[in-house]
Design an enzyme around this catalytic site. Structure first.
Site, PDB file in Angstrom:
ATOM      1  N   ASP A 103     -32.730 -38.933 -14.836  1.00 27.67           N
ATOM      2  CA  ASP A 103     -32.440 -40.069 -13.960  1.00 27.67           C
ATOM      3  C   ASP A 103     -31.063 -39.748 -13.412  1.00 27.67           C
ATOM      4  O   ASP A 103     -30.070 -39.805 -14.150  1.00 27.67           O
ATOM      5  CB  ASP A 103     -32.410 -41.380 -14.754  1.00 27.67           C
ATOM      6  N   HIS A 104     -31.004 -39.399 -12.126  1.00 28.28           N
ATOM      7  CA  HIS A 104     -29.737 -38.817 -11.658  1.00 28.28           C
ATOM      8  C   HIS A 104     -28.581 -39.817 -11.735  1.00 28.28           C
ATOM      9  O   HIS A 104     -27.424 -39.425 -11.743  1.00 28.28           O
ATOM     10  CB  HIS A 104     -29.886 -38.184 -10.263  1.00 28.28           C
TER      11      HIS A 104
ATOM     12  N   HIS B 151     -33.153 -46.359 -12.066  1.00 26.08           N
ATOM     13  CA  HIS B 151     -31.696 -46.425 -11.898  1.00 26.08           C
ATOM     14  C   HIS B 151     -31.115 -47.795 -12.260  1.00 26.08           C
ATOM     15  O   HIS B 151     -30.139 -47.904 -12.987  1.00 26.08           O
ATOM     16  CB  HIS B 151     -31.299 -46.096 -10.459  1.00 26.08           C
TER      17      HIS B 151
ATOM     18  N   LYS C 294     -33.683 -50.963   1.076  1.00 22.08           N
ATOM     19  CA  LYS C 294     -33.407 -49.951   2.094  1.00 22.08           C
ATOM     20  C   LYS C 294     -33.004 -50.692   3.371  1.00 22.08           C
ATOM     21  O   LYS C 294     -33.355 -51.857   3.563  1.00 22.08           O
ATOM     22  CB  LYS C 294     -34.670 -49.140   2.398  1.00 22.08           C
TER      23      LYS C 294
ATOM     24  N   ARG D 107     -45.699 -22.188  -3.826  1.00 20.13           N
ATOM     25  CA  ARG D 107     -46.968 -21.665  -3.335  1.00 20.13           C
ATOM     26  C   ARG D 107     -46.817 -20.630  -2.223  1.00 20.13           C
ATOM     27  O   ARG D 107     -47.580 -19.693  -2.136  1.00 20.13           O
ATOM     28  CB  ARG D 107     -47.845 -22.806  -2.821  1.00 20.13           C
TER      29      ARG D 107
HETATM   30  C1  BG6 Z   1     -33.656 -41.892  -5.500  1.00 23.51           C
HETATM   31  C2  BG6 Z   1     -34.652 -42.690  -4.700  1.00 23.51           C
HETATM   32  O1  BG6 Z   1     -34.055 -41.806  -6.845  1.00 23.51           O
HETATM   33  O2  BG6 Z   1     -32.389 -42.519  -5.431  1.00 23.51           O
HETATM   34  C3  BG6 Z   1     -34.191 -42.827  -3.265  1.00 23.51           C
HETATM   35  O3  BG6 Z   1     -35.922 -42.051  -4.735  1.00 23.51           O
HETATM   36  C4  BG6 Z   1     -32.795 -43.388  -3.202  1.00 23.51           C
HETATM   37  O4  BG6 Z   1     -35.080 -43.654  -2.524  1.00 23.51           O
HETATM   38  C5  BG6 Z   1     -31.860 -42.609  -4.124  1.00 23.51           C
HETATM   39  O5  BG6 Z   1     -32.342 -43.302  -1.855  1.00 23.51           O
HETATM   40  C6  BG6 Z   1     -30.507 -43.272  -4.220  1.00 23.51           C
HETATM   41  O6  BG6 Z   1     -29.632 -42.407  -4.891  1.00 23.51           O
HETATM   42  P1  BG6 Z   1     -28.082 -42.455  -4.611  1.00 23.51           P
HETATM   43  O7  BG6 Z   1     -27.501 -41.453  -5.544  1.00 23.51           O
HETATM   44  O8  BG6 Z   1     -27.893 -42.116  -3.157  1.00 23.51           O
HETATM   45  O9  BG6 Z   1     -27.650 -43.854  -4.894  1.00 23.51           O
END
Ligand code: BG6
Length: 513
Positions: free
Chosen positions: A202-203, A265, A365, A67
């Site tokens: 999904d990383h 995850h 967390k 934006r």
């Molecule tokens: C993200 C979450 O998808 O994954 C975060 O939104 C989290 O809250 C993170 O901290 C954790 O990813 P990684 O790769 O650090 O384990």
């Protein structure tokens, strides 16, 4: 001098290879939300690292959309700073200059048709100047409410497909906030894009060690014969984080740990750990197997939720030597918030392979440390032949897959303690990713962005998979939403989580953090 210089033998180690060099068609990458956190911290640095490795197509054209009113030059400066700050490698000036030379910025509001007209012009101009249509990737690094807006406008302006090139769209989590909204979102996106064009990230699936889980299971004859209810007693999956919610209260208050980490995850880890072997490492074969096993996890009834799920919030405490406030005291969090920062679950998979085996999942967390691991505990040996106190050290075998912060696999074995008696003690057989392969793992986003360019959706979540994931989570969310009365257990920041989570374990204990 590097380890390779010191030991020339490792140079010929066939395991030490970098990213593959595959011929990739020249591509334009359009990042919506280009000034946002994800783009700055992850996407731009990942693209830089791919460039550094020589892993990108011959021509890569980057267009940022957002934006704010910025010039191309402003955006280039922003990209340069982000890469300098967040890249895992110190940037090489020539590579960086080359990557950013033609960078463009298109400003506008995501619901403004004019934005898409300008974008269309910019993309058309690139095709003309290069003399061939570029593949196009639209990366939606925005809040989820914009996904339907952007995909709808891309569709309406004809940017969703091309006769001469591939057009793909990348969507970040969260995909919906429950099953119903995920369906609405999937439908909105699929109204303009075919499933084969949609890459839902999904990383965790891009992490080397998550993929290594499949290698461990399916590239070895050793594990698969015991990978079932006859030999496995229970499985614990932990995704503990020491960080709090930082500046993300706006998002996290509405999400909570169940949506933020379990729905995606952690259940992905569970699916990869328990699915049947796919016949090929190919997108739909693999995802078919994941969907099948996810559908075998019976969602709890509202009444069962209390026995299989525990939620909690972090209270004040000390994490890594520093004082930390409670969740409810974090900026942007309601003082009476009921959002969970910790979840523990007990799940069962109702199929022949897994019936009766408990899967314990926990995430939180502000816990004692960052640790992501899968611990598979085998059944005890059927008969202990060692007598009296000497038998005390005989423990069930465990296979531990550590995903973070170290990347390792360890198998515990009962071994004889040296001496004149037959005393037994567990020892570990270990393999550490870093030492075996002498290379730093690429960031998950590097692999995933490259896969989008290749059009390989194996490590992305299919629409029916997203819905299967939500089906497990929905009743837990519903039960918690209904319960506005009972107090939410608190755990001290920097601890291993709440006492209440012990009750899920059927007399077992959570592994030490
Ligand atoms: C993200 C979450 O998808 O994954 C975060 O939104 C989290 O809250 C993170 O901290 C954790 O990813 P990684 O790769 O650090 O384990």
């Amino acid at each position: 001098m590097t380890a390779l210089d010191l030991n020339p033998e490792v140079v010929v180690n066939p395991l030490v290879t970098g990213l593959e060099r595959l011929p990739l068609r020249s591509t334009a990458v359009v990042i919506f939300g280009a000034m946002g956190d994800l783009a700055s911290r992850k996407l731009l640095p990942a693209i830089y690292n791919l460039a550094h490795e020589g892993g990108l197509p011959e021509r890569i054209e980057l267009i940022g959309v957002s934006r704010g009113k910025l010039s191309n030059e402003d955006f280039r400066e922003h990209a340069r700073e982000s890469i300098g700050r967040f890249s895992r490698r110190h940037p090489d000036q020539d590579v960086l200059d080359g990557l950013l030379a033609n960078l463009q910025y298109v400003s506008g509001s995501f619901d403004d048709d004019q934005l898409y007209a300008r974008l269309g012009e910019a993309l058309g101009e690139l095709d003309r100047s290069i003399g061939t249509p570029l593949n196009r990737i639209f990366y939606l690094s925005t809040a989820p409410e914009f996904f339907p807006v952007i995909t709808g406008r891309l569709g309406a302006s004809g940017l969703n497909s091309s006769d001469d090139a591939e057009v793909r769209v990348v969507i970040e989590k969260p995909i919906g906030y429950d099953l119903a909204s995920a369906r609405v979102q999937n439908e909105a996106v699929l109204a303009y894009f075919d499933e084969a064009q949609v890459f839902r990230i999904d990383h965790y699936l891009g992490k080397e060690t998550v993929q290594n889980l499949m290698a461990l299971r399916f590239a070895n004859a050793l594990f698969e014969p015991v990978w079932n209810r006859n030999f496995i007693d229970n499985v614990q999956i932990t995704a503990a984080e020491d960080i709090g919610i930082g500046t993300r209260a706006g998002y996290y208050e509405g999400a909570g740990a169940l949506r933020d980490l379990v729905q995606n995850h952690m259940l992905q880890l569970l699916a990869l750990l328990t699915m049947e072997p796919p016949t090929a490492f190919e997108a739909n074969r693999l995802r078919d197997e994941k969907v099948k096993v996810l559908e075998a996890i019976a969602p709890p009834t509202l009444e069962q939720v209390e026995e299989m799920a525990v939620r909690a919030q972090y209270g004040p405490g000390v994490v890594s030597g520093a004082e930390s406030v409670s969740y409810r005291e974090e900026p942007g969090v309601a003082p009476d918030s009921r959002t969970e920062t910790y979840v523990a679950l007990r799940l069962f998979i109702n199929n022949w392979r897994w019936a009766g085996v408990p899967f314990y999942l926990r995430t939180g967390k502000r816990m004692a440390r960052k640790l992501t691991e899968i611990a598979v505990t085998l059944r005890p040996v059927p008969h202990i032949a060692f007598q009296g106190p000497d038998s005390a050290g005989v423990q069930p075998n465990q296979i531990i897959l550590t995903l973070q912060p170290d990347e390792a696999v360890s198998v515990s074995l009962g071994a004889k303690v040296p001496g004149t008696k037959m005393r037994i003690r567990p020892v570990n057989m270990e393999y550490h990713y870093g030492t075996s392969f002498l290379s730093e793992s690429p960031e998950a986003y590097e692999r995933l962005i490259l896969d989008v360019m290749r059009g390989d959706a194996t490590l992305f979540t299919r629409n029916d998979e997203v819905e299967a994931l939500w089906r497990i989570i929905d009743p837990i969310l519903a039960a918690w939403a209904q319960d506005r009365e009972s107090s939410i257990p608190q755990y001290p920041a920097g601890s291993a989580g709440p006492q209440e989570a012990e009750m899920l374990l059927d007399g077992r204990s959570w592994r030490r953090l």
